[in-house]
Scaffold this motif. Structure first.
Motif, PDB file in Angstrom:
ATOM      1  N   GLY A 249       0.638  -4.494  -4.182  1.00 58.14           N
ATOM      2  CA  GLY A 249       2.284  -4.164  -3.078  1.00 58.14           C
ATOM      3  C   GLY A 249       2.164  -2.731  -3.263  1.00 58.14           C
ATOM      4  O   GLY A 249       2.761  -2.527  -2.618  1.00 58.14           O
ATOM      5  N   ASP A 250       1.621  -1.642  -4.016  1.00 56.17           N
ATOM      6  CA  ASP A 250       1.361  -0.088  -3.860  1.00 56.17           C
ATOM      7  C   ASP A 250       0.086  -0.129  -2.234  1.00 56.17           C
ATOM      8  O   ASP A 250      -0.698  -0.125  -2.332  1.00 56.17           O
ATOM      9  N   ILE A 251       1.300   0.363  -1.651  1.00 61.67           N
ATOM     10  CA  ILE A 251       0.750   0.792  -0.316  1.00 61.67           C
ATOM     11  C   ILE A 251      -0.266   2.240   0.117  1.00 61.67           C
ATOM     12  O   ILE A 251      -1.281   1.332   1.003  1.00 61.67           O
TER      13      ILE A 251
ATOM     14  N   GLU B  20      -6.189   3.241   0.554  1.00 62.03           N
ATOM     15  CA  GLU B  20      -7.528   3.707   0.602  1.00 62.03           C
ATOM     16  C   GLU B  20      -8.290   2.550   0.524  1.00 62.03           C
ATOM     17  O   GLU B  20      -9.979   3.132   0.939  1.00 62.03           O
ATOM     18  N   VAL B  21      -7.871   1.107  -0.226  1.00 63.66           N
ATOM     19  CA  VAL B  21      -9.120   0.223  -0.127  1.00 63.66           C
ATOM     20  C   VAL B  21      -9.067   0.110   1.590  1.00 63.66           C
ATOM     21  O   VAL B  21     -10.174  -0.758   1.961  1.00 63.66           O
ATOM     22  N   ILE B  22      -8.536   0.104   2.581  1.00 60.24           N
ATOM     23  CA  ILE B  22      -8.412  -0.193   3.495  1.00 60.24           C
ATOM     24  C   ILE B  22      -9.674   0.408   4.253  1.00 60.24           C
ATOM     25  O   ILE B  22     -10.487   0.083   4.786  1.00 60.24           O
ATOM     26  N   GLU B  23      -9.260   1.991   3.927  1.00 57.37           N
ATOM     27  CA  GLU B  23     -10.167   3.326   4.105  1.00 57.37           C
ATOM     28  C   GLU B  23     -11.741   3.115   4.414  1.00 57.37           C
ATOM     29  O   GLU B  23     -12.491   3.120   4.468  1.00 57.37           O
TER      30      GLU B  23
ATOM     31  N   TYR C 262      -2.921  -5.890   4.639  1.00 61.31           N
ATOM     32  CA  TYR C 262      -2.201  -4.554   5.334  1.00 61.31           C
ATOM     33  C   TYR C 262      -3.654  -4.524   5.757  1.00 61.31           C
ATOM     34  O   TYR C 262      -4.392  -5.483   5.534  1.00 61.31           O
ATOM     35  N   SER C 263      -4.400  -3.775   6.670  1.00 62.21           N
ATOM     36  CA  SER C 263      -4.858  -3.874   8.567  1.00 62.21           C
ATOM     37  C   SER C 263      -4.656  -2.024   8.758  1.00 62.21           C
ATOM     38  O   SER C 263      -3.705  -1.351   8.560  1.00 62.21           O
ATOM     39  N   ALA C 264      -5.360  -1.667   8.967  1.00 66.15           N
ATOM     40  CA  ALA C 264      -6.091  -0.447   9.740  1.00 66.15           C
ATOM     41  C   ALA C 264      -4.985  -0.954  11.287  1.00 66.15           C
ATOM     42  O   ALA C 264      -4.575   0.917  11.991  1.00 66.15           O
ATOM     43  N   ASP C 265      -4.454  -2.047  11.903  1.00 60.36           N
ATOM     44  CA  ASP C 265      -3.135  -1.218  12.314  1.00 60.36           C
ATOM     45  C   ASP C 265      -1.383  -1.130  12.064  1.00 60.36           C
ATOM     46  O   ASP C 265      -1.031  -0.776  12.737  1.00 60.36           O
TER      47      ASP C 265
ATOM     48  N   ALA D 230       2.164   2.909   9.566  1.00 60.77           N
ATOM     49  CA  ALA D 230       3.412   2.381   9.547  1.00 60.77           C
ATOM     50  C   ALA D 230       3.785   2.152   8.229  1.00 60.77           C
ATOM     51  O   ALA D 230       4.519   2.408   8.133  1.00 60.77           O
ATOM     52  N   ARG D 231       2.984   1.548   7.599  1.00 58.62           N
ATOM     53  CA  ARG D 231       3.750   1.073   6.257  1.00 58.62           C
ATOM     54  C   ARG D 231       4.421   2.675   5.256  1.00 58.62           C
ATOM     55  O   ARG D 231       4.874   2.441   4.307  1.00 58.62           O
ATOM     56  N   LEU D 232       3.012   3.128   5.494  1.00 56.68           N
ATOM     57  CA  LEU D 232       2.748   4.210   4.493  1.00 56.68           C
ATOM     58  C   LEU D 232       4.254   5.487   5.143  1.00 56.68           C
ATOM     59  O   LEU D 232       4.505   5.886   4.286  1.00 56.68           O
ATOM     60  N   THR D 233       4.374   5.145   6.690  1.00 58.18           N
ATOM     61  CA  THR D 233       5.817   5.994   6.837  1.00 58.18           C
ATOM     62  C   THR D 233       6.256   5.687   6.742  1.00 58.18           C
ATOM     63  O   THR D 233       7.624   6.543   5.995  1.00 58.18           O
TER      64      THR D 233
END
Length: 152
Positions: free
Chosen positions: A74-76, A81-84, A97-100, A104-107
């Motif tokens: 649940g850690d955004i 970092e995982v997606i990257e 979670y996705s690159a798309d 927005a979640r981080l913001t």
């Protein structure tokens, strides 16, 4: 594919779903936490205990992660970092979670942190409910089914 779990804050109900999935599929499941966690005896399920500290479990997951792996968190910032790194991130409520969607979640996370820092009580997320568990299980099944299909 391996499944990594940011286990300190992962709800018990979600861990139980993951334990069953690891046994059913034979995919390696590793829980990473800074406190001892009971896991069932299984050749597919492992536990890594790290020292206490800010992001120590997250850093351990990132260090061991390979492209294509799945991380439950649940850690955004960890999910970003995982997606990257070319892996997948799924939260305990079933949101992939996705690159798309991660920016927005981080913001939103940063905005909520700013509100809390200014003294505004933003509350926390609602308790995990049956619908959340079902969403998680359904999304996990989709991911694992794709993996099994593609590896045959």
């Amino acid at each position: 594919m391996k499944i990594w779990v940011d286990a300190d804050a992962c709800p018990v109900a979600i861990k139980e779903i993951l334990f069953r999935a690891a046994e059913r599929t034979g995919i390696q499941l590793t829980l990473v936490a800074n406190q001892s966690i009971h896991i069932p005896s299984s050749r597919h399920i492992h536990f890594v205990q790290v020292v206490s500290g800010f992001d120590v479990a997250d850093n351990e997951i990132v260090k061991r992660l390979e492209a294509g792996d799945l991380v439950i968190t649940g850690d955004i910032p960890l999910a970003a970092e995982v997606i990257e790194l070319g892996a997948h991130a799924l939260n305990p409520r079933g949101e992939l979670y996705s690159a798309d969607n991660i920016k927005a979640r981080l913001t939103m996370r940063d905005f909520m942190d700013t509100l809390r820092a200014s003294g505004i009580n933003t509350g926390g997320p609602p308790a995990l409910n049956q619908g959340d568990r079902k969403s998680f299980a359904d999304q996990l099944d989709k991911i694992l089914s794709r993996y099994v299909k593609n590896s045959q």
